[in-house]
Design a protein around this motif. Structure first.
Motif, PDB file in Angstrom:
ATOM      1  N   LEU A 299      11.904 -11.704   4.323  1.00 26.81           N
ATOM      2  CA  LEU A 299      10.581 -11.101   4.333  1.00 26.81           C
ATOM      3  C   LEU A 299      10.795  -9.669   4.792  1.00 26.81           C
ATOM      4  N   VAL A 300      10.460  -8.708   3.944  1.00 30.92           N
ATOM      5  CA  VAL A 300      10.668  -7.291   4.228  1.00 30.92           C
ATOM      6  C   VAL A 300       9.309  -6.674   4.539  1.00 30.92           C
ATOM      7  N   THR A 301       9.137  -6.178   5.776  1.00 33.24           N
ATOM      8  CA  THR A 301       7.887  -5.565   6.202  1.00 33.24           C
ATOM      9  C   THR A 301       8.138  -4.089   6.469  1.00 33.24           C
ATOM     10  N   ILE A 302       7.310  -3.231   5.878  1.00 36.64           N
ATOM     11  CA  ILE A 302       7.514  -1.783   5.973  1.00 36.64           C
ATOM     12  C   ILE A 302       6.351  -1.147   6.734  1.00 36.64           C
ATOM     13  N   TYR A 303       6.707  -0.385   7.771  1.00 35.56           N
ATOM     14  CA  TYR A 303       5.734   0.368   8.564  1.00 35.56           C
ATOM     15  C   TYR A 303       5.968   1.853   8.321  1.00 35.56           C
ATOM     16  N   ASP A 304       4.893   2.647   8.260  1.00 32.21           N
ATOM     17  CA  ASP A 304       5.027   4.096   8.062  1.00 32.21           C
ATOM     18  C   ASP A 304       5.774   4.755   9.208  1.00 32.21           C
ATOM     19  N   CYS A 305       5.548   4.270  10.417  1.00 29.91           N
ATOM     20  CA  CYS A 305       6.185   4.849  11.589  1.00 29.91           C
ATOM     21  C   CYS A 305       6.261   3.774  12.666  1.00 29.91           C
ATOM     22  N   GLY A 306       7.378   3.731  13.365  1.00 24.46           N
ATOM     23  CA  GLY A 306       7.539   2.735  14.406  1.00 24.46           C
ATOM     24  C   GLY A 306       6.632   2.974  15.600  1.00 24.46           C
TER      25      GLY A 306
ATOM     26  N   ARG B   1      15.669   7.824   8.851  1.00 27.03           N
ATOM     27  CA  ARG B   1      15.832   9.146   9.458  1.00 27.03           C
ATOM     28  C   ARG B   1      15.641  10.271   8.454  1.00 27.03           C
ATOM     29  N   GLU B   2      15.306   9.922   7.211  1.00 26.30           N
ATOM     30  CA  GLU B   2      15.015  10.926   6.195  1.00 26.30           C
ATOM     31  C   GLU B   2      14.028  10.332   5.197  1.00 26.30           C
ATOM     32  N   PRO B   3      13.264  11.176   4.496  1.00 25.13           N
ATOM     33  CA  PRO B   3      12.370  10.651   3.468  1.00 25.13           C
ATOM     34  C   PRO B   3      13.200   9.917   2.414  1.00 25.13           C
ATOM     35  N   SER B   4      12.685   8.801   1.938  1.00 21.55           N
ATOM     36  CA  SER B   4      13.453   7.985   1.009  1.00 21.55           C
ATOM     37  C   SER B   4      12.543   7.293   0.012  1.00 21.55           C
ATOM     38  N   VAL B   5      13.162   6.508  -0.869  1.00 26.04           N
ATOM     39  CA  VAL B   5      12.443   5.804  -1.921  1.00 26.04           C
ATOM     40  C   VAL B   5      12.892   4.345  -1.915  1.00 26.04           C
TER      41      VAL B   5
ATOM     42  N   ALA C  86      15.955   1.773 -13.209  1.00 24.14           N
ATOM     43  CA  ALA C  86      15.208   1.542 -11.973  1.00 24.14           C
ATOM     44  C   ALA C  86      13.837   0.976 -12.297  1.00 24.14           C
ATOM     45  N   GLY C  87      13.393   0.033 -11.491  1.00 24.04           N
ATOM     46  CA  GLY C  87      12.068  -0.553 -11.650  1.00 24.04           C
ATOM     47  C   GLY C  87      11.045   0.295 -10.915  1.00 24.04           C
ATOM     48  N   GLU C  88      10.076  -0.377 -10.326  1.00 27.37           N
ATOM     49  CA  GLU C  88       9.046   0.340  -9.581  1.00 27.37           C
ATOM     50  C   GLU C  88       9.670   1.029  -8.381  1.00 27.37           C
ATOM     51  N   ARG C  89       9.128   2.220  -8.056  1.00 23.48           N
ATOM     52  CA  ARG C  89       9.662   3.034  -6.966  1.00 23.48           C
ATOM     53  C   ARG C  89       8.512   3.425  -6.055  1.00 23.48           C
ATOM     54  N   TYR C  90       8.778   3.391  -4.733  1.00 25.47           N
ATOM     55  CA  TYR C  90       7.750   3.704  -3.748  1.00 25.47           C
ATOM     56  C   TYR C  90       8.299   4.682  -2.717  1.00 25.47           C
ATOM     57  N   LEU C  91       7.462   5.638  -2.313  1.00 27.31           N
ATOM     58  CA  LEU C  91       7.859   6.625  -1.314  1.00 27.31           C
ATOM     59  C   LEU C  91       7.837   6.017   0.087  1.00 27.31           C
ATOM     60  N   LEU C  92       8.877   6.320   0.864  1.00 25.44           N
ATOM     61  CA  LEU C  92       8.931   5.937   2.267  1.00 25.44           C
ATOM     62  C   LEU C  92       8.973   7.205   3.103  1.00 25.44           C
ATOM     63  N   PRO C  93       8.156   7.294   4.149  1.00 26.46           N
ATOM     64  CA  PRO C  93       8.189   8.488   4.999  1.00 26.46           C
ATOM     65  C   PRO C  93       9.472   8.559   5.820  1.00 26.46           C
ATOM     66  N   GLN C  94       9.726   9.724   6.381  1.00 27.59           N
ATOM     67  CA  GLN C  94      10.953   9.974   7.145  1.00 27.59           C
ATOM     68  C   GLN C  94      11.121   9.008   8.300  1.00 27.59           C
ATOM     69  N   HIS C  95      10.041   8.615   8.946  1.00 26.00           N
ATOM     70  CA  HIS C  95      10.134   7.765  10.133  1.00 26.00           C
ATOM     71  C   HIS C  95       9.737   6.315   9.861  1.00 26.00           C
ATOM     72  N   ALA C  96       9.865   5.876   8.610  1.00 22.15           N
ATOM     73  CA  ALA C  96       9.510   4.502   8.258  1.00 22.15           C
ATOM     74  C   ALA C  96      10.422   3.516   8.985  1.00 22.15           C
TER      75      ALA C  96
ATOM     76  N   HIS D  97       0.828  -1.204   0.000  1.00 19.54           N
ATOM     77  CA  HIS D  97       0.000   0.000   0.000  1.00 19.54           C
ATOM     78  C   HIS D  97       0.865   1.258   0.000  1.00 19.54           C
ATOM     79  N   LEU D  98       2.118   1.146  -0.443  1.00 24.03           N
ATOM     80  CA  LEU D  98       3.014   2.295  -0.490  1.00 24.03           C
ATOM     81  C   LEU D  98       2.659   3.184  -1.678  1.00 24.03           C
ATOM     82  N   ALA D  99       2.845   4.494  -1.508  1.00 21.05           N
ATOM     83  CA  ALA D  99       2.577   5.442  -2.583  1.00 21.05           C
ATOM     84  C   ALA D  99       3.677   5.346  -3.635  1.00 21.05           C
ATOM     85  N   PRO D 100       3.304   5.303  -4.922  1.00 30.40           N
ATOM     86  CA  PRO D 100       4.331   5.260  -5.963  1.00 30.40           C
ATOM     87  C   PRO D 100       5.125   6.566  -5.997  1.00 30.40           C
TER      88      PRO D 100
END
Length: 125
Positions: free
Chosen positions: A65-72, A107-111, A15-25, A3-6
């Motif tokens: 298995l890579v699990t991504i959370y918006d914020c811890g 610690r920073e917005p990333s992709v 580069a293949g598909e790219r998704y935005l990660l928030p600063q505190h992901a 459910h990550l934003a493209p």
């Protein structure tokens, strides 16, 4: 589940598909144990250098298995769960080892970039 934003395309044609990660992901990586076919050193580590791209090797694509959370701190379900391998993180972060793998606290917005064949990297925006 993803459910990550493209992320918008950049100049990198490879580069293949790219998704935005928030600063505190938080990226929680579960590594399979030795009985699952991952070769480990005598100390129990799998020999992967987290600062180096590890996009080589046959059959290594589903070793994590890579699990991504918006914020811890947020108590909500993960934004994505991916089978594959997190090859490198090239953005400001803290990495914490645990018995089943490791956690990357951004610690920073990333992709998050899908490099194909189950290989992922994280780059700063």
């Amino acid at each position: 589940m993803n459910h990550l934003a493209p992320a918008p395309d950049d100049a990198d044609e490879n580069a293949g598909e790219r998704y935005l990660l928030p600063q505190h992901a938080h990226i929680v990586v579960y590594e399979r144990d030795a009985s699952d076919g991952v070769d480990r050193d005598a100390d129990g580590s799998d020999g992967v250098d987290r600062d180096v791209d590890t996009t080589g090797g046959e059959g290594a694509g589903a070793s994590q298995l890579v699990t991504i959370y918006d914020c811890g701190a947020a108590q909500k379900p993960p934004s994505a769960q991916l089978l594959g391998e997190l090859g490198s993180v090239r953005a400001a972060c803290e990495t914490t080892e645990n018995p089943t793998g490791y956690v990357v606290s951004m610690r920073e917005p990333s992709v998050l970039v899908d490099q194909g064949e189950g290989h992922y990297v994280v780059r700063s925006r």
